[in-house]
Scaffold this motif. Structure first.
Motif, PDB file in Angstrom:
ATOM      1  N   GLY A   1      -6.758  34.587  33.909  1.00  0.00           N
ATOM      2  CA  GLY A   1      -6.087  33.386  33.419  1.00  0.00           C
ATOM      3  C   GLY A   1      -6.460  32.159  34.227  1.00  0.00           C
ATOM      4  N   SER A   2      -6.600  32.333  35.525  1.00  0.00           N
ATOM      5  CA  SER A   2      -6.936  31.181  36.363  1.00  0.00           C
ATOM      6  C   SER A   2      -8.382  30.747  36.127  1.00  0.00           C
ATOM      7  CB  SER A   2      -6.696  31.499  37.837  1.00  0.00           C
ATOM      8  OG  SER A   2      -7.510  32.569  38.255  1.00  0.00           O
ATOM      9  N   ARG A   3      -9.275  31.713  35.846  1.00  0.00           N
ATOM     10  CA  ARG A   3     -10.657  31.328  35.532  1.00  0.00           C
ATOM     11  C   ARG A   3     -10.712  30.544  34.239  1.00  0.00           C
ATOM     12  NH1 ARG A   3     -13.964  36.455  35.474  1.00  0.00           N
ATOM     13  NH2 ARG A   3     -11.971  37.456  35.693  1.00  0.00           N
ATOM     14  N   ARG A   4      -9.924  30.942  33.264  1.00  0.00           N
ATOM     15  CA  ARG A   4      -9.881  30.215  31.994  1.00  0.00           C
ATOM     16  C   ARG A   4      -9.311  28.817  32.219  1.00  0.00           C
ATOM     17  NH1 ARG A   4     -12.038  28.460  27.796  1.00  0.00           N
ATOM     18  NH2 ARG A   4     -10.656  28.052  26.072  1.00  0.00           N
ATOM     19  N   ALA A   5      -8.294  28.717  33.060  1.00  0.00           N
ATOM     20  CA  ALA A   5      -7.715  27.413  33.359  1.00  0.00           C
ATOM     21  C   ALA A   5      -8.731  26.511  34.060  1.00  0.00           C
ATOM     22  CB  ALA A   5      -6.474  27.581  34.222  1.00  0.00           C
TER      23      ALA A   5
ATOM     24  N   TYR B   1      -9.465  15.842  38.936  1.00  0.00           N
ATOM     25  CA  TYR B   1     -10.091  17.161  38.787  1.00  0.00           C
ATOM     26  C   TYR B   1      -9.972  17.969  40.070  1.00  0.00           C
ATOM     27  CZ  TYR B   1     -13.766  20.676  38.418  1.00  0.00           C
ATOM     28  OH  TYR B   1     -14.462  21.857  38.434  1.00  0.00           O
ATOM     29  N   LYS B   2     -10.325  17.343  41.192  1.00  0.00           N
ATOM     30  CA  LYS B   2     -10.270  18.057  42.476  1.00  0.00           C
ATOM     31  C   LYS B   2      -8.846  18.439  42.835  1.00  0.00           C
ATOM     32  CE  LYS B   2     -14.467  16.103  44.467  1.00  0.00           C
ATOM     33  NZ  LYS B   2     -15.032  15.228  45.505  1.00  0.00           N
ATOM     34  N   ARG B   3      -7.894  17.544  42.567  1.00  0.00           N
ATOM     35  CA  ARG B   3      -6.499  17.840  42.894  1.00  0.00           C
ATOM     36  C   ARG B   3      -5.982  19.013  42.059  1.00  0.00           C
ATOM     37  NH1 ARG B   3      -1.725  16.617  40.920  1.00  0.00           N
ATOM     38  NH2 ARG B   3      -2.510  15.204  39.330  1.00  0.00           N
ATOM     39  N   ARG B   4      -6.239  19.001  40.775  1.00  0.00           N
ATOM     40  CA  ARG B   4      -5.766  20.091  39.905  1.00  0.00           C
ATOM     41  C   ARG B   4      -6.490  21.404  40.197  1.00  0.00           C
ATOM     42  NH1 ARG B   4      -4.121  17.956  34.001  1.00  0.00           N
ATOM     43  NH2 ARG B   4      -2.995  16.088  34.652  1.00  0.00           N
ATOM     44  N   LEU B   5      -7.766  21.325  40.533  1.00  0.00           N
ATOM     45  CA  LEU B   5      -8.511  22.536  40.876  1.00  0.00           C
ATOM     46  C   LEU B   5      -7.959  23.173  42.138  1.00  0.00           C
ATOM     47  CD1 LEU B   5     -10.892  24.302  39.997  1.00  0.00           C
ATOM     48  CD2 LEU B   5     -12.366  22.869  41.431  1.00  0.00           C
TER      49      LEU B   5
ATOM     50  N   LEU C   1     -11.160  25.253  31.424  1.00  0.00           N
ATOM     51  CA  LEU C   1     -10.570  24.169  30.637  1.00  0.00           C
ATOM     52  C   LEU C   1     -10.528  22.868  31.426  1.00  0.00           C
ATOM     53  CD1 LEU C   1      -7.623  26.031  28.890  1.00  0.00           C
ATOM     54  CD2 LEU C   1      -9.706  25.164  27.826  1.00  0.00           C
ATOM     55  N   LEU C   2     -10.198  22.982  32.698  1.00  0.00           N
ATOM     56  CA  LEU C   2     -10.165  21.798  33.555  1.00  0.00           C
ATOM     57  C   LEU C   2     -11.558  21.191  33.685  1.00  0.00           C
ATOM     58  CD1 LEU C   2      -8.315  20.087  35.348  1.00  0.00           C
ATOM     59  CD2 LEU C   2      -8.906  21.593  37.239  1.00  0.00           C
TER      60      LEU C   2
ATOM     61  N   GLY D   1     -14.591  13.479  30.270  1.00  0.00           N
ATOM     62  CA  GLY D   1     -14.127  12.194  30.791  1.00  0.00           C
ATOM     63  C   GLY D   1     -12.645  11.958  30.596  1.00  0.00           C
ATOM     64  N   GLU D   2     -11.890  13.015  30.266  1.00  0.00           N
ATOM     65  CA  GLU D   2     -10.455  12.859  30.083  1.00  0.00           C
ATOM     66  C   GLU D   2      -9.738  12.653  31.409  1.00  0.00           C
ATOM     67  OE1 GLU D   2      -8.944  16.151  27.845  1.00  0.00           O
ATOM     68  OE2 GLU D   2     -10.318  15.800  26.173  1.00  0.00           O
TER      69      GLU D   2
END
Length: 90
Positions: free
Chosen positions: A57-61, A79-83, A64-65, A72-73
């Protein structure tokens, strides 16, 4: 020959309409094939990951990220913070 009018206009229009007819037939066949085979654009080959694999699940997340970042969303900092948050909770 009473039906012969001595011009090429009849043959010309017949040729144009024949080309248009076949163009429409081919376009219809292509449209039908694309409609019936639709939904496969962007489909990655191979089986989907099984839910029994650890961390699937985390790989899929993360995928998606990464897609959102590529479109460019979100910006690089977001990106770095959410990753980091995703990897922290793995």
């Amino acid at each position: 020959m009473m039906w012969y009018d001595g011009g090429w206009s009849g043959w010309f229009f017949m040729a144009v309409f024949m080309v248009l007819f076949w163009a429409l037939v081919i376009a219809g066949i292509v449209s039908l094939v694309r409609y019936l085979g639709g939904g496969r654009h962007g489909h990655q080959g191979g089986p989907p990951p099984s839910s029994s694999e650890p961390g699937w699940g985390s790989r899929r997340a993360e995928d998606l990220l990464a897609e959102r970042f590529a479109r460019g969303e979100i910006d690089e900092d977001e990106y770095k913070r959410r990753l980091a948050v995703l990897r922290e909770h793995r």
